[in-house]
Design an enzyme around this catalytic site. Structure first.
Site, PDB file in Angstrom:
ATOM      1  N   CYS A 108      17.573 140.670   4.238  1.00  0.00           N
ATOM      2  CA  CYS A 108      18.320 141.890   3.912  1.00  0.00           C
ATOM      3  C   CYS A 108      17.324 142.871   3.317  1.00  0.00           C
ATOM      4  O   CYS A 108      16.724 142.589   2.280  1.00  0.00           O
ATOM      5  CB  CYS A 108      19.436 141.560   2.924  1.00  0.00           C
ATOM      6  SG  CYS A 108      20.298 143.028   2.335  1.00  0.00           S
ATOM      7  N   CYS A 119      28.294 155.602  -4.490  1.00  0.00           N
ATOM      8  CA  CYS A 119      29.498 154.755  -4.496  1.00  0.00           C
ATOM      9  C   CYS A 119      29.662 154.176  -5.907  1.00  0.00           C
ATOM     10  O   CYS A 119      28.704 153.661  -6.493  1.00  0.00           O
ATOM     11  CB  CYS A 119      29.367 153.638  -3.466  1.00  0.00           C
ATOM     12  SG  CYS A 119      29.087 154.292  -1.808  1.00  0.00           S
ATOM     13  N   CYS A 122      28.622 150.467  -6.923  1.00  0.00           N
ATOM     14  CA  CYS A 122      27.346 149.962  -6.411  1.00  0.00           C
ATOM     15  C   CYS A 122      26.207 150.218  -7.408  1.00  0.00           C
ATOM     16  O   CYS A 122      26.015 151.353  -7.864  1.00  0.00           O
ATOM     17  CB  CYS A 122      27.038 150.641  -5.073  1.00  0.00           C
ATOM     18  SG  CYS A 122      25.379 150.323  -4.473  1.00  0.00           S
ATOM     19  N   ASN A 311      30.975 142.409  -6.539  1.00  0.00           N
ATOM     20  CA  ASN A 311      30.025 141.878  -7.523  1.00  0.00           C
ATOM     21  C   ASN A 311      30.102 142.816  -8.715  1.00  0.00           C
ATOM     22  O   ASN A 311      29.721 143.988  -8.585  1.00  0.00           O
ATOM     23  CB  ASN A 311      28.594 141.921  -6.978  1.00  0.00           C
ATOM     24  CG  ASN A 311      28.197 140.645  -6.284  1.00  0.00           C
ATOM     25  OD1 ASN A 311      28.340 139.564  -6.836  1.00  0.00           O
ATOM     26  ND2 ASN A 311      27.709 140.777  -5.074  1.00  0.00           N
ATOM     27  N   CYS A 355      24.018 144.443  -4.187  1.00  0.00           N
ATOM     28  CA  CYS A 355      23.129 145.536  -3.841  1.00  0.00           C
ATOM     29  C   CYS A 355      22.580 146.250  -5.075  1.00  0.00           C
ATOM     30  O   CYS A 355      23.320 146.789  -5.874  1.00  0.00           O
ATOM     31  CB  CYS A 355      23.962 146.486  -2.985  1.00  0.00           C
ATOM     32  SG  CYS A 355      23.209 147.999  -2.544  1.00  0.00           S
TER      33      CYS A 355
HETATM   34  N1  SAH Z   1      24.275 152.029   2.049  1.00  0.00           N
HETATM   35  C1  SAH Z   1      24.781 151.134   3.013  1.00  0.00           C
HETATM   36  C2  SAH Z   1      24.087 149.790   3.007  1.00  0.00           C
HETATM   37  C3  SAH Z   1      23.771 149.154   1.679  1.00  0.00           C
HETATM   38  S1  SAH Z   1      25.129 148.540   0.737  1.00  0.00           S
HETATM   39  C4  SAH Z   1      26.276 150.968   2.865  1.00  0.00           C
HETATM   40  O1  SAH Z   1      26.812 151.401   1.869  1.00  0.00           O
HETATM   41  O2  SAH Z   1      26.894 150.440   3.793  1.00  0.00           O
HETATM   42  C5  SAH Z   1      25.683 147.124   1.658  1.00  0.00           C
HETATM   43  C6  SAH Z   1      27.138 146.765   1.393  1.00  0.00           C
HETATM   44  O3  SAH Z   1      27.296 146.228   0.059  1.00  0.00           O
HETATM   45  C7  SAH Z   1      28.083 147.944   1.510  1.00  0.00           C
HETATM   46  O4  SAH Z   1      29.236 147.610   2.248  1.00  0.00           O
HETATM   47  C8  SAH Z   1      28.441 148.204   0.067  1.00  0.00           C
HETATM   48  O5  SAH Z   1      29.648 148.874  -0.066  1.00  0.00           O
HETATM   49  C9  SAH Z   1      28.445 146.810  -0.521  1.00  0.00           C
HETATM   50  N2  SAH Z   1      28.334 146.789  -1.972  1.00  0.00           N
HETATM   51  C10 SAH Z   1      27.605 147.591  -2.763  1.00  0.00           C
HETATM   52  N3  SAH Z   1      27.753 147.262  -4.060  1.00  0.00           N
HETATM   53  C11 SAH Z   1      28.588 146.209  -4.101  1.00  0.00           C
HETATM   54  C12 SAH Z   1      29.128 145.418  -5.152  1.00  0.00           C
HETATM   55  N4  SAH Z   1      28.839 145.648  -6.429  1.00  0.00           N
HETATM   56  N5  SAH Z   1      29.971 144.417  -4.811  1.00  0.00           N
HETATM   57  C13 SAH Z   1      30.271 144.173  -3.510  1.00  0.00           C
HETATM   58  N6  SAH Z   1      29.791 144.878  -2.493  1.00  0.00           N
HETATM   59  C14 SAH Z   1      28.951 145.908  -2.767  1.00  0.00           C
HETATM   60 FE1  SF4 Z   2      26.982 153.450  -1.464  1.00  0.00          FE
HETATM   61 FE2  SF4 Z   2      25.334 151.682  -2.584  1.00  0.00          FE
HETATM   62 FE3  SF4 Z   2      25.486 151.863   0.087  1.00  0.00          FE
HETATM   63 FE4  SF4 Z   2      24.344 153.799  -1.362  1.00  0.00          FE
HETATM   64  S1  SF4 Z   2      23.628 151.696  -1.172  1.00  0.00           S
HETATM   65  S2  SF4 Z   2      25.789 154.096   0.281  1.00  0.00           S
HETATM   66  S3  SF4 Z   2      25.611 153.855  -3.185  1.00  0.00           S
HETATM   67  S4  SF4 Z   2      27.096 151.207  -1.317  1.00  0.00           S
END
Ligand code: SAH
Ligand code: SF4
Length: 364
Positions: A108, A119, A122, A311, A355
Site C-alpha cells: 500500500c 476528510c 482521516c 480506525n 491511513c
Molecule cells: N485518498 C484516497 C486514498 C487514500 S485513503 C481516498 O481517500 O480514497 C484510503 C481509504 O482509507 C479511503 O477509503 C479512506 O476513506 C479510508 N480511511 C481513511 N482514514 C480512515 C480511518 N481512520 N478509518 C478507516 N478508513 C479510513
Molecule cells: Fe480523504 Fe485521507 Fe483519502 Fe486524503 S488520504 S482523500 S484526507 S481519506
C-alpha cells in the site's frame, strides 16, 4: 539526494535509455542499469559490475538511486501487516504498508505528503497537504517492499514457514491507498504506474494495481479517456450529498451526482466494476436506511462495496461500527440489491495501520 541529481526511479525504461544516449553511452548499458535497478533492486552504483567505470562515474556525478530510508518499521501483533515510515530526501516522511491478508502480498503506497482533501476521520487529512510525491518516490516505495520480501523478513507472517528452498516471494499486488489523494497528483502517479508495470522490471500487472480516490471527478474521467487498465476504488462513505459533504469536504467541489455520473462513464468505457469504499462509523453511516440508500445509489452499476470499520484517530470523535452493524449492512446490500461487499478485518490496528496514523503518532 541533491535536487540537481536525476532520480533514476523517476524514469521509464525508454527515458533511461534516452538519458544514457544523451551522455553518449551505448543503450546496452541502459538495459543493464535497468536490470540492476528493478531485478536486482540495487541500492548503490558500486554493486553494478557489468557497467563500465566511466558509466558508473557519470551516474554517480549526475544521478541517484532514490532509495528511501526506514525511519520506523512496525509489525502488527498478528503478523499480517508491516508498516514502514519512510524518509524522503527532504526529510519528509510517508507511510508504506506491506499487507499479507489471505496469503497474498500487497504493497500500500502513498502518493503525497499529507493530503489536501480534509476528510474528517482521516489522519492524513487532519495533517493537511505538504507536497506531491515524485514518480520516483512512489516507485521507491514498491522497490522498498520488494526488497523487504526478497530479504524475507516477513516469513513468519501467516504461517509461512521459512524454508531455504522456497524462493522469495515477489511483489504482485499494489494499492494506491496510502497517504494522499492519487488523482490530485495524476501525472506523477501514472508515470510511477507505467514504471512499475514495465514487464522487464517490477512487472506489476495492471489488474493487480488499484487506485483509491476520494472522488476527483476530472481524474476519474481522465482515467477512462486514457483507458488506464488499473482498477479503481471510490471512497463513498455516504449516499446523500449532505451526509457525504460533512465527512468528505471534497464533495463540495465534486458533488455526489457528478461523481456517480463519472463512475458510470468509467464503468461503461472500461467495462469494469468499481470498488466503493465505505468507512463504517457507528451511528453515522451504519444504519439500515443508509445501507438501503447506498444500494439504491449503486443499483445497476457494476460495483463491489468495501466496508472498512473506522480506525479511530485523535482528530475525530467517532467510533468504528460494531460488527453486527457491518454484517447487517452487508446483508442488505446482498439480499435486497445483489451487491457484493467485503468487511475489511481490522487488522494492524495495534500499529496504527489506518491511513496516515503512523506518521501522526511519530511526529508527536
Ligand atoms: N485518498 C484516497 C486514498 C487514500 S485513503 C481516498 O481517500 O480514497 C484510503 C481509504 O482509507 C479511503 O477509503 C479512506 O476513506 C479510508 N480511511 C481513511 N482514514 C480512515 C480511518 N481512520 N478509518 C478507516 N478508513 C479510513
Ligand atoms: Fe480523504 Fe485521507 Fe483519502 Fe486524503 S488520504 S482523500 S484526507 S481519506
Amino acid at each position: 539526494m541533491s535536487a540537481r541529481l536525476i532520480n533514476l526511479y523517476d524514469l521509464t525504461r525508454e527515458q533511461l535509455r534516452a538519458q544514457l544516449v544523451r551522455w553518449e553511452f551505448s543503450p546496452v548499458h541502459a538495459g543493464r542499469l535497468w536490470n540492476y535497478l528493478y531485478l536486482e533492486l540495487a541500492e548503490s552504483f558500486d554493486v553494478m559490475p557489468e557497467l563500465p567505470a566511466k558509466v558508473r562515474d557519470r551516474l554517480k556525478a549526475e544521478a541517484s538511486i532514490g532509495v528511501l530510508t526506514t525511519a520506523l518499521a512496525t509489525d502488527s501483533a498478528d503478523g499480517f501487516t508491516r508498516k514502514y515510515l519512510l524518509g524522503l530526501a527532504d526529510a519528509e516522511r510517508i507511510e508504506t504498508v506491506l499487507m499479507r491478508y489471505t496469503g497474498r502480498v500487497t504493497a500500500c503506497v502513498s502518493s503525497q505528503v499529507g493530503c489536501a482533501m480534509g476528510c474528517v476521520f482521516c489522519a492524513t487529512g487532519q495533517m493537511g497537504y505538504t507536497r506531491h510525491l515524485t514518480p520516483g518516490e512512489i516507485v521507491a516505495q514498491a522497490v522498498h517492499v520488494a526488497r523487504a520480501l526478497r530479504a524475507r523478513p516477513t516469513c513468519h507472517l501467516i504461517g509461512d514457514i521459512p524454508s531455504k528452498k522456497a524462493p522469495p516471494e515477489r511483489l504482485r499486488n499494489l494499492v494506491l491507498m496510502g497517504m494522499g489523494e492519487p488523482l490530485h497528483n495524476y501525472e506523477a502517479v501514472m508515470q510511477a504506474v507505467d514504471i512499475m508495470r514495465d514487464g522487464a522490471g517490477l512487472a506489476l500487472g495492471a489488474e493487480r494495481i488499484t487506485l483509491s480516490t476520494v472522488g476527483v471527478v476530472p481524474g476519474i474521467l481522465r482515467l477512462a479517456a486514457e483507458k488506464r487498465p488499473i482498477f479503481l476504488a471510490v471512497s463513498l462513505h455516504a449516499a446523500t450529498q449532505a451526509e457525504r459533504a460533512a465527512l468528505v469536504p471534497a464533495a463540495k467541489k465534486w458533488p455526489l451526482d457528478e461523481l456517480m455520473a463519472a463512475c458510470r462513464t468509467y464503468s461503461e468505457t472500461m467495462r469494469r466494476r468499481i470498488f466503493y469504499e465505505w468507512t463504517l462509523i457507528e451511528g453515522k453511516n451504519d444504519s439500515v436506511d443508509q445501507a438501503r440508500s447506498v444500494g439504491q445509489l449503486l443499483r445497476g452499476l457494476p460495483a463491489q462495496v468495501n466496508l472498512i470499520p473506522l480506525n479511530p484517530t485523535t482528530g475525530y470523535d467517532g467510533e468504528p461500527a460494531r460488527s453486527e452493524a457491518a454484517k447487517r449492512f452487508q446483508k442488505i446490500l446482498a439480499e435486497e440489491f445483489k451487491i457484493p461487499s467485503t468487511v475489511r478485518q481490522r487488522r494492524g490496528i495495534d500499529i496504527a495501520a489506518g491511513c496516515g496514523q503512523l506518521a501522526v503518532a511519530e511526529s508527536r
